[in-house]
Design a protein around this motif. Structure first.
Motif, PDB file in Angstrom:
ATOM      1  N   THR A 202       0.919  -0.967   0.020  1.00 60.61           N
ATOM      2  CA  THR A 202       0.146  -0.004  -0.450  1.00 60.61           C
ATOM      3  C   THR A 202       0.847   1.147   0.219  1.00 60.61           C
ATOM      4  OG1 THR A 202      -2.018  -1.482   1.112  1.00 60.61           O
ATOM      5  CG2 THR A 202      -1.353   1.249   1.343  1.00 60.61           C
ATOM      6  N   ILE A 203       1.810   1.251   0.336  1.00 58.41           N
ATOM      7  CA  ILE A 203       2.916   2.603   0.923  1.00 58.41           C
ATOM      8  C   ILE A 203       3.513   2.471  -0.545  1.00 58.41           C
ATOM      9  CG2 ILE A 203       4.823   3.447   1.567  1.00 58.41           C
ATOM     10  CD1 ILE A 203       3.354   3.370   3.991  1.00 58.41           C
ATOM     11  N   ARG A 204       4.162   1.372  -1.537  1.00 60.28           N
ATOM     12  CA  ARG A 204       4.608   1.856  -3.024  1.00 60.28           C
ATOM     13  C   ARG A 204       2.824   2.227  -3.353  1.00 60.28           C
ATOM     14  NH1 ARG A 204       8.228   3.054  -3.531  1.00 60.28           N
ATOM     15  NH2 ARG A 204       8.914   3.162  -1.139  1.00 60.28           N
ATOM     16  N   ALA A 205       2.355   1.598  -3.522  1.00 60.74           N
ATOM     17  CA  ALA A 205       1.182   1.973  -4.126  1.00 60.74           C
ATOM     18  C   ALA A 205       0.807   3.595  -4.112  1.00 60.74           C
ATOM     19  CB  ALA A 205      -0.249   1.184  -4.427  1.00 60.74           C
ATOM     20  N   THR A 206       0.927   3.778  -3.459  1.00 61.58           N
ATOM     21  CA  THR A 206       0.539   5.404  -2.621  1.00 61.58           C
ATOM     22  C   THR A 206       1.376   5.667  -3.561  1.00 61.58           C
ATOM     23  OG1 THR A 206      -0.417   4.803  -0.512  1.00 61.58           O
ATOM     24  CG2 THR A 206       0.449   7.144  -0.597  1.00 61.58           C
ATOM     25  N   THR A 207       2.799   6.073  -3.086  1.00 60.96           N
ATOM     26  CA  THR A 207       3.932   6.766  -3.848  1.00 60.96           C
ATOM     27  C   THR A 207       3.705   6.858  -5.079  1.00 60.96           C
ATOM     28  OG1 THR A 207       5.649   4.990  -3.597  1.00 60.96           O
ATOM     29  CG2 THR A 207       5.410   6.612  -1.905  1.00 60.96           C
ATOM     30  N   GLN A 208       2.935   5.797  -5.815  1.00 59.58           N
ATOM     31  CA  GLN A 208       3.519   5.729  -7.920  1.00 59.58           C
ATOM     32  C   GLN A 208       1.750   6.463  -7.772  1.00 59.58           C
ATOM     33  OE1 GLN A 208       2.784   1.436  -8.378  1.00 59.58           O
ATOM     34  NE2 GLN A 208       4.953   0.723  -8.247  1.00 59.58           N
ATOM     35  N   VAL A 209       0.676   6.447  -7.280  1.00 56.87           N
ATOM     36  CA  VAL A 209      -0.082   7.477  -8.053  1.00 56.87           C
ATOM     37  C   VAL A 209       0.171   9.011  -7.396  1.00 56.87           C
ATOM     38  CG1 VAL A 209      -2.510   7.950  -6.898  1.00 56.87           C
ATOM     39  CG2 VAL A 209      -1.951   5.667  -7.131  1.00 56.87           C
ATOM     40  N   ILE A 210       1.251   9.203  -6.209  1.00 54.16           N
ATOM     41  CA  ILE A 210       1.709  10.575  -5.831  1.00 54.16           C
ATOM     42  C   ILE A 210       2.537  11.027  -6.580  1.00 54.16           C
ATOM     43  CG2 ILE A 210       3.103  12.162  -4.410  1.00 54.16           C
ATOM     44  CD1 ILE A 210       1.988  10.161  -2.320  1.00 54.16           C
ATOM     45  N   LEU A 211       3.297   9.828  -7.447  1.00 56.81           N
ATOM     46  CA  LEU A 211       4.595  10.633  -8.184  1.00 56.81           C
ATOM     47  C   LEU A 211       3.324  10.228 -10.164  1.00 56.81           C
ATOM     48  CD1 LEU A 211       7.519   8.614  -7.200  1.00 56.81           C
ATOM     49  CD2 LEU A 211       7.416  10.933  -6.817  1.00 56.81           C
ATOM     50  N   GLN A 212       2.694  10.060  -9.892  1.00 56.77           N
ATOM     51  CA  GLN A 212       1.757  10.033 -11.429  1.00 56.77           C
ATOM     52  C   GLN A 212       1.464  11.819 -11.641  1.00 56.77           C
ATOM     53  OE1 GLN A 212       0.684   6.364 -11.825  1.00 56.77           O
ATOM     54  NE2 GLN A 212       2.375   5.097 -11.883  1.00 56.77           N
ATOM     55  N   ASP A 213       1.079  11.389 -10.418  1.00 59.32           N
ATOM     56  CA  ASP A 213      -0.274  12.898 -10.422  1.00 59.32           C
ATOM     57  C   ASP A 213       0.551  14.422  -9.841  1.00 59.32           C
ATOM     58  OD1 ASP A 213      -1.866  15.161  -8.545  1.00 59.32           O
ATOM     59  OD2 ASP A 213      -3.773  13.499 -10.048  1.00 59.32           O
ATOM     60  N   LYS A 214       0.598  15.385 -11.295  1.00 60.56           N
ATOM     61  CA  LYS A 214       1.547  16.164 -11.265  1.00 60.56           C
ATOM     62  C   LYS A 214       1.299  17.418  -9.467  1.00 60.56           C
ATOM     63  CE  LYS A 214       0.229  20.158 -13.057  1.00 60.56           C
ATOM     64  NZ  LYS A 214      -0.166  20.931 -14.607  1.00 60.56           N
ATOM     65  N   ASP A 215      -0.018  17.496  -9.361  1.00 61.40           N
ATOM     66  CA  ASP A 215      -0.259  18.173  -8.241  1.00 61.40           C
ATOM     67  C   ASP A 215       0.269  17.183  -6.888  1.00 61.40           C
ATOM     68  OD1 ASP A 215      -1.606  20.132  -9.527  1.00 61.40           O
ATOM     69  OD2 ASP A 215      -3.445  19.478  -9.686  1.00 61.40           O
ATOM     70  N   LEU A 216      -0.537  16.105  -6.870  1.00 62.54           N
ATOM     71  CA  LEU A 216      -0.256  15.635  -5.529  1.00 62.54           C
ATOM     72  C   LEU A 216       0.939  15.133  -5.055  1.00 62.54           C
ATOM     73  CD1 LEU A 216      -2.247  12.189  -5.521  1.00 62.54           C
ATOM     74  CD2 LEU A 216      -2.385  15.014  -4.011  1.00 62.54           C
ATOM     75  N   LYS A 217       2.255  14.941  -6.819  1.00 62.54           N
ATOM     76  CA  LYS A 217       3.468  15.080  -6.502  1.00 62.54           C
ATOM     77  C   LYS A 217       4.242  16.761  -6.210  1.00 62.54           C
ATOM     78  CE  LYS A 217       7.777  14.619  -9.641  1.00 62.54           C
ATOM     79  NZ  LYS A 217       8.517  14.027 -10.699  1.00 62.54           N
ATOM     80  N   LYS A 218       3.816  17.546  -6.403  1.00 62.06           N
ATOM     81  CA  LYS A 218       4.253  18.856  -6.275  1.00 62.06           C
ATOM     82  C   LYS A 218       4.063  19.765  -4.328  1.00 62.06           C
ATOM     83  CE  LYS A 218       3.059  21.648 -10.137  1.00 62.06           C
ATOM     84  NZ  LYS A 218       2.396  23.144 -10.362  1.00 62.06           N
ATOM     85  N   ILE A 219       2.719  18.554  -4.106  1.00 63.57           N
ATOM     86  CA  ILE A 219       2.821  18.891  -2.590  1.00 63.57           C
ATOM     87  C   ILE A 219       3.432  18.135  -1.928  1.00 63.57           C
ATOM     88  CG2 ILE A 219       1.396  18.309  -0.714  1.00 63.57           C
ATOM     89  CD1 ILE A 219      -1.345  18.614  -2.960  1.00 63.57           C
TER      90      ILE A 219
END
Length: 167
Positions: free
Chosen positions: A57-74
């Motif tokens: 779940t940690i890996r899946a969460t970080t993948q989503v974060i890195l693939q989304d421009k807005d989340l990645k910035k945050i």
């Protein structure tokens, strides 16, 4: 911010818990998908235990974060707030006042700081918990010396204050 995060993870409540834990602890997601506290890498297993999820779940969460421009910035720009001295304040002969309040009332920190300053006491730290992360958010103020008990009633008169503890 939380509405944006919740929207991205709405089908995965465990991932929302991971995102909240990352923010709560002042961790950041590096461009490599690893989790950091400052420059110290945090293992997936350690964060998984803290968030009550499995490491996948940690890996899946970080993948989503890195693939989304807005989340990645945050999540790439989060920095740790530093150690709150509350737990060791007594050993350091510091004062602590903890105020539980309605987070929608503006000026609580300013009014509390004014009361403390009226006694000639300097503030060393102030930390307000995020009302979206905690059901009962608290304002914790660490002072250079113990807070006199006569301020208790004055803190309680601040609009929006529910409860006050002085240590």
């Amino acid at each position: 911010m939380w509405e944006k995060i919740k929207h991205k993870f709405q089908k995965y409540p465990a991932r929302i818990n991971v995102a909240k834990k990352i923010v709560e602890l002042g961790l950041r997601v590096g461009p490599n998908g690893k989790i950091y506290c400052g420059d110290v890498e945090i293992s997936d297993m350690a964060l998984a235990r803290a968030a009550n999820v499995d490491r996948r779940t940690i890996r899946a969460t970080t993948q989503v974060i890195l693939q989304d421009k807005d989340l990645k910035k945050i999540f790439e720009s989060i920095i740790p707030a530093g150690a709150l001295l509350k737990e060791t304040a007594k050993n350091l002969e510091l004062g602590v006042v903890e105020i539980e309040a309605n987070a929608n009332n503006p000026g609580i920190l300013a009014k509390a700081a004014t009361l403390i300053a009226s006694k000639g006491i300097s503030i060393r730290q102030a930390h307000a918990s995020d009302p979206e992360l905690e059901e009962n958010p608290k304002l914790t103020i660490i002072t250079e010396k113990p807070i006199p008990g006569d301020l208790l009633k004055k803190f309680l008169k601040i609009e929006g204050v529910k409860r006050v503890s002085i240590y």
